[in-house]
Scaffold this active site. Structure first.
Site, PDB file in Angstrom:
ATOM      1  N   CYS A 148      53.917 -89.619 -16.695  1.00  0.00           N
ATOM      2  CA  CYS A 148      53.891 -90.000 -15.158  1.00  0.00           C
ATOM      3  C   CYS A 148      53.005 -89.205 -14.509  1.00  0.00           C
ATOM      4  O   CYS A 148      53.190 -88.180 -13.974  1.00  0.00           O
ATOM      5  CB  CYS A 148      55.253 -89.648 -14.495  1.00  0.00           C
ATOM      6  SG  CYS A 148      55.222 -90.283 -12.752  1.00  0.00           S
ATOM      7  N   CYS A 151      53.704 -88.437 -10.731  1.00  0.00           N
ATOM      8  CA  CYS A 151      54.672 -87.316 -10.584  1.00  0.00           C
ATOM      9  C   CYS A 151      54.224 -85.970 -10.919  1.00  0.00           C
ATOM     10  O   CYS A 151      54.592 -85.141 -10.012  1.00  0.00           O
ATOM     11  CB  CYS A 151      55.856 -87.395 -11.721  1.00  0.00           C
ATOM     12  SG  CYS A 151      56.808 -89.338 -11.670  1.00  0.00           S
ATOM     13  N   ASP A 152      53.263 -85.688 -12.026  1.00  0.00           N
ATOM     14  CA  ASP A 152      53.237 -84.537 -12.359  1.00  0.00           C
ATOM     15  C   ASP A 152      51.689 -84.057 -12.207  1.00  0.00           C
ATOM     16  O   ASP A 152      51.218 -83.039 -12.015  1.00  0.00           O
ATOM     17  CB  ASP A 152      53.534 -84.352 -13.921  1.00  0.00           C
ATOM     18  CG  ASP A 152      54.980 -84.619 -14.117  1.00  0.00           C
ATOM     19  OD1 ASP A 152      55.595 -84.178 -12.935  1.00  0.00           O
ATOM     20  OD2 ASP A 152      55.173 -85.200 -15.207  1.00  0.00           O
TER      21      ASP A 152
END
Length: 369
Positions: A148, A151-152
């Protein structure tokens, strides 16, 4: 805590565009749906809201001329479902029994009885299955390996670093393009010599100066040190078999998704990958009263707008079923809540006890005689 029992007319599993749209429609029909979704779990990489929670700019959802962030769109979906009276429950479902109605769903704290069930569990990221990919402490998952980017990618560990994206589809192109906001360089490693991604996504990646492609190559291993995380990937050219290590600080795996249907194996009909099979004229599965929508039954389009559309259809089908009206099944026949079967040619109704009733007006029957 003692186990509580809930009795619901409509239960929806999943809170992506499909599940929340189904909730909006069934709630507006005063069916008081219960929507169940997996809790936030970093290890399992789950969070309510579906795949749009890891999507940045959504530019093709109707009604947003300037685009909208995926998480913001899902916030609006949820608010709308709440407004009409949808109940929400974040629990892991451990058991599903579809052998009779009401259908039974079991979680750690609840037994839920559902007259109709709408499955909108979506799909999860696939992994490479190579050394170094596993979760910490067995690998670098969560310490430089991710599925992701949104996300990261913004994390300090990846800023101004060299990163690797694995894959050749739309997901890989979106991940790579997004990562260029933070990374110094992004390598896209693909097993073939051309991409599977849509033309618009390819063009975005090809014209991004920070992205470089490594063709006909597989990632054999993710290397690093547990105190610092990922330091590189061991690559192998599939045509020459040449191997080398490419230094990098992070690896983002973007090779597709697997439908989240394990709960329903041996109960619902699926294709060879695990996508649920539905009727071509409704969202009904092979079990009357169970409907599927969104990416869990769509291996072709997989768009937010098509997921929402099938969520609407599933809710309308559930409402129709609860109103004792026939719903089209994958077999071609139509089935009512009472178990009546209308034959595909609509010439007869088969009662639950097996008896057959002509489904033609008396005048037509008289003429045929």
């Amino acid at each position: 805590m003692s186990i509580q029992t809930l009795d619901k007319e409509v239960v929806i599993i999943g809170s992506g565009p499909a599940g929340l749209t189904a909730a909006i429609y069934s709630a507006r029909a005063s069916l008081k749906p219960l929507l169940i979704d997996a809790p936030v779990d970093a290890h399992k990489q789950t969070q309510p809201g579906g795949q749009l929670m890891i999507t940045t700019d959504v530019e093709n959802y109707p009604g947003f001329s300037e685009g909208i962030q995926g998480p913001d769109l899902m916030v609006e979906f949820r608010k709308q479902a709440e407004r009409f009276g949808t109940d929400f429950l974040e629990e892991w479902i451990t058991e599903v029994d579809l052998s009779e109605r009401p259908f039974m769903l079991r979680t750690e704290n609840y037994i839920i009885n559902a007259q109709t069930l709408v499955i909108a569990t979506g799909a999860s990221a696939k992994w490479l299955g190579i050394p170094g990919e596993a979760k910490v402490p067995n690998g670098f998952g969560g310490n430089g390996v991710s599925a992701c980017a949104t996300c990261d990618g913004p994390l300090p560990a990846f800023r101004n670093k060299t990163l690797v994206v694995v894959g050749g589809g739309d997901t890989a192109m979106e991940e790579a393009t997004f990562l260029t906001r933070y990374a110094a360089k992004v390598y896209v490693v693909h097993r073939r010599d051309k991409l599977r991604a849509s033309k618009i996504m390819q063009d975005k990646a090809f014209h991004n100066e920070k992205i470089e492609f490594i063709w006909d190559t597989a990632v054999e291993e993710i290397v690093g040190q547990h105190d610092v995380g990922v330091t590189g990937v061991r690559l192998r050219n599939l045509k020459t078999n040449k191997e080398w290590v490419l230094p990098c600080a992070g690896v983002f795996v973007a090779i597709g998704h697997k439908p989240n249907t394990d709960l329903f194996r041996e109960q619902l009909d699926m294709d060879e990958v695990g996508y649920l099979k539905t009727s071509g004229h409704s969202m009904a599965t092979n079990i009357a009263g169970v409907f599927a929508c969104g990416d869990v039954q769509d291996s072709v389009y997989r768009q937010a707008v098509t997921a929402a559309g099938t969520g609407c259809m599933a809710a309308l089908d559930a409402e129709k079923f609860l109103d004792h009206l026939p719903v089209a099944m994958p077999s071609g026949e139509e089935v009512t809540m009472e178990g009546e079967h209308i034959t595909p040619d609509h010439r007869a109704i088969i009662e639950p006890d097996g008896s057959m009733i002509p489904n033609r007006p008396d005048k037509v029957l008289a003429k045929e005689k």
